[in-house]
Design a protein around this motif. Structure first.
Motif, PDB file in Angstrom:
ATOM      1  N   MET A   1       0.859  -1.169   0.000  1.00  0.00           N
ATOM      2  CA  MET A   1       0.000   0.000   0.000  1.00  0.00           C
ATOM      3  C   MET A   1       0.908   1.236   0.000  1.00  0.00           C
ATOM      4  O   MET A   1       1.820   1.348   0.813  1.00  0.00           O
ATOM      5  CB  MET A   1      -0.895  -0.064   1.253  1.00  0.00           C
ATOM      6  CG  MET A   1      -1.676   1.166   1.489  1.00  0.00           C
ATOM      7  SD  MET A   1      -2.760   1.202   2.956  1.00  0.00           S
ATOM      8  CE  MET A   1      -2.932  -0.435   3.508  1.00  0.00           C
ATOM      9  N   THR A   5      -2.423   6.246   0.041  1.00  0.00           N
ATOM     10  CA  THR A   5      -3.565   5.376   0.347  1.00  0.00           C
ATOM     11  C   THR A   5      -3.618   5.076   1.831  1.00  0.00           C
ATOM     12  O   THR A   5      -4.697   5.076   2.434  1.00  0.00           O
ATOM     13  CB  THR A   5      -3.466   4.058  -0.455  1.00  0.00           C
ATOM     14  OG1 THR A   5      -3.361   4.377  -1.846  1.00  0.00           O
ATOM     15  CG2 THR A   5      -4.669   3.173  -0.219  1.00  0.00           C
ATOM     16  N   ARG A   6      -2.463   4.832   2.420  1.00  0.00           N
ATOM     17  CA  ARG A   6      -2.418   4.549   3.850  1.00  0.00           C
ATOM     18  C   ARG A   6      -2.924   5.739   4.651  1.00  0.00           C
ATOM     19  O   ARG A   6      -3.722   5.592   5.575  1.00  0.00           O
ATOM     20  CB  ARG A   6      -0.984   4.205   4.279  1.00  0.00           C
ATOM     21  CG  ARG A   6      -0.884   3.765   5.731  1.00  0.00           C
ATOM     22  CD  ARG A   6       0.540   3.780   6.216  1.00  0.00           C
ATOM     23  NE  ARG A   6       1.074   5.118   6.324  1.00  0.00           N
ATOM     24  CZ  ARG A   6       0.801   5.984   7.312  1.00  0.00           C
ATOM     25  NH1 ARG A   6      -0.033   5.664   8.264  1.00  0.00           N
ATOM     26  NH2 ARG A   6       1.352   7.180   7.342  1.00  0.00           N
ATOM     27  N   LYS A   9      -6.719   6.015   4.316  1.00  0.00           N
ATOM     28  CA  LYS A   9      -7.411   5.007   5.134  1.00  0.00           C
ATOM     29  C   LYS A   9      -7.313   5.347   6.616  1.00  0.00           C
ATOM     30  O   LYS A   9      -8.254   5.134   7.372  1.00  0.00           O
ATOM     31  CB  LYS A   9      -6.846   3.613   4.862  1.00  0.00           C
ATOM     32  CG  LYS A   9      -7.267   3.067   3.533  1.00  0.00           C
ATOM     33  CD  LYS A   9      -6.796   1.638   3.355  1.00  0.00           C
ATOM     34  CE  LYS A   9      -7.305   1.095   2.038  1.00  0.00           C
ATOM     35  NZ  LYS A   9      -7.034  -0.336   1.917  1.00  0.00           N
ATOM     36  N   TYR A  10      -6.176   5.875   7.029  1.00  0.00           N
ATOM     37  CA  TYR A  10      -5.985   6.282   8.427  1.00  0.00           C
ATOM     38  C   TYR A  10      -6.973   7.384   8.798  1.00  0.00           C
ATOM     39  O   TYR A  10      -7.621   7.330   9.838  1.00  0.00           O
ATOM     40  CB  TYR A  10      -4.539   6.751   8.631  1.00  0.00           C
ATOM     41  CG  TYR A  10      -4.207   7.153  10.041  1.00  0.00           C
ATOM     42  CD1 TYR A  10      -3.832   6.196  10.981  1.00  0.00           C
ATOM     43  CD2 TYR A  10      -4.254   8.483  10.427  1.00  0.00           C
ATOM     44  CE1 TYR A  10      -3.512   6.559  12.276  1.00  0.00           C
ATOM     45  CE2 TYR A  10      -3.940   8.852  11.726  1.00  0.00           C
ATOM     46  CZ  TYR A  10      -3.565   7.892  12.643  1.00  0.00           C
ATOM     47  OH  TYR A  10      -3.258   8.262  13.928  1.00  0.00           O
ATOM     48  N   GLU A  13     -10.385   5.921   9.198  1.00  0.00           N
ATOM     49  CA  GLU A  13     -10.555   5.259  10.497  1.00  0.00           C
ATOM     50  C   GLU A  13     -10.771   6.284  11.601  1.00  0.00           C
ATOM     51  O   GLU A  13     -11.600   6.102  12.491  1.00  0.00           O
ATOM     52  CB  GLU A  13      -9.343   4.382  10.831  1.00  0.00           C
ATOM     53  CG  GLU A  13      -9.175   3.162   9.952  1.00  0.00           C
ATOM     54  CD  GLU A  13     -10.305   2.165  10.066  1.00  0.00           C
ATOM     55  OE1 GLU A  13     -10.956   2.084  11.127  1.00  0.00           O
ATOM     56  OE2 GLU A  13     -10.536   1.461   9.075  1.00  0.00           O
ATOM     57  N   ARG A  64      -7.238  -0.843  14.446  1.00  0.00           N
ATOM     58  CA  ARG A  64      -7.382  -0.764  12.990  1.00  0.00           C
ATOM     59  C   ARG A  64      -6.433   0.285  12.423  1.00  0.00           C
ATOM     60  O   ARG A  64      -5.835   0.084  11.360  1.00  0.00           O
ATOM     61  CB  ARG A  64      -8.829  -0.460  12.627  1.00  0.00           C
ATOM     62  CG  ARG A  64      -9.744  -1.652  12.902  1.00  0.00           C
ATOM     63  CD  ARG A  64     -11.195  -1.336  12.725  1.00  0.00           C
ATOM     64  NE  ARG A  64     -11.495  -0.964  11.349  1.00  0.00           N
ATOM     65  CZ  ARG A  64     -12.717  -0.857  10.887  1.00  0.00           C
ATOM     66  NH1 ARG A  64     -13.764  -1.097  11.679  1.00  0.00           N
ATOM     67  NH2 ARG A  64     -12.930  -0.507   9.643  1.00  0.00           N
ATOM     68  N   LEU A  68      -2.622  -0.036  10.007  1.00  0.00           N
ATOM     69  CA  LEU A  68      -2.255   0.755   8.832  1.00  0.00           C
ATOM     70  C   LEU A  68      -0.856   1.363   8.965  1.00  0.00           C
ATOM     71  O   LEU A  68      -0.350   1.937   8.008  1.00  0.00           O
ATOM     72  CB  LEU A  68      -3.279   1.877   8.617  1.00  0.00           C
ATOM     73  CG  LEU A  68      -4.679   1.423   8.239  1.00  0.00           C
ATOM     74  CD1 LEU A  68      -5.649   2.589   8.293  1.00  0.00           C
ATOM     75  CD2 LEU A  68      -4.669   0.774   6.865  1.00  0.00           C
ATOM     76  N   CYS A  69      -0.258   1.263  10.145  1.00  0.00           N
ATOM     77  CA  CYS A  69       1.061   1.847  10.392  1.00  0.00           C
ATOM     78  C   CYS A  69       2.044   0.806  10.910  1.00  0.00           C
ATOM     79  O   CYS A  69       2.616   0.963  11.989  1.00  0.00           O
ATOM     80  CB  CYS A  69       0.949   2.984  11.406  1.00  0.00           C
ATOM     81  SG  CYS A  69      -0.135   4.304  10.907  1.00  0.00           S
TER      82      CYS A  69
END
Length: 187
Positions: A1, A5-6, A9-10, A13, A64, A68-69
């Motif tokens: 990813m 994008t990350r 998405k972060y 969330e 979640r 992502l990290c």
């Protein structure tokens, strides 16, 4: 990813967690309003539900976000650290304060203003009788509570303290770190 994008998405969330927490807390207040005559056990149970909702949302959405990290030698060598987890939780708390503040304002100004007006008058009488505030101060404060932006700000500050305190503990559960290489692996 990829990094863009990350980050997207972060943020998703973060916003979702704030919205969910704010809506759950508003739902608990509505239930407290509906069951106000049900007795002490129900009120206590709903108060605990509020606490449990904050903890659950901060942990579930924090994990979640932590996923992502993951650790990355260049971008995030320590992964989702305690500081990042705490910061995430604080932002979620602030966002939920906005959602909850709007809901609370609607409940007190639109749905049943007389009931909440009487409740606020009882609190005002307690402040005056205890000597904490003068009648003029209470009257000025009561007038402010009919302003949407003041209610939202007050709930953001309240959630900053309430969510921030709980974040001290939930951030330790949520953080994701790469194990230190100086410790031998467990056998």
């Amino acid at each position: 990813m990829d990094e863009q994008t990350r980050k997207q998405k972060y943020r998703g969330e973060l916003l979702t967690a704030g919205m969910v927490l704010g809506l759950v807390m508003f739902a608990v207040v509505v239930l407290q309003y509906l069951f106000r005559d049900a007795g002490g056990f129900v009120v206590g149970l709903l108060s605990f539900a509020n606490f449990a909702a904050i903890v659950a949302v901060l942990i579930v959405y924090g994990r979640r976000a932590a996923a992502l990290c993951p650790p990355d030698p260049v971008l995030r060598p320590n992964g989702f650290t305690y500081g990042r987890a705490f910061g995430f939780s604080i932002l979620v708390s602030l966002l939920s304060g906005i959602v909850y503040g709007v809901g609370y304002f609607l409940l007190t100004e639109v749905i049943d203003p007389r009931y909440f007006g009487r409740a606020m008058e009882r609190v005002a009488e307690l402040y005056i009788s205890s000597g904490l505030m003068t009648a003029e101060q209470v009257q000025a404060g009561m007038a402010l509570m009919h302003n949407l932006f003041v209610v939202i700000f007050a709930n953001m500050v309240a959630m900053l303290f309430q969510g921030g305190f709980l974040s001290l503990f939930t951030a330790a559960i949520v953080r994701y770190r790469r194990p230190h290489s100086s410790f031998p692996p467990l056998q």
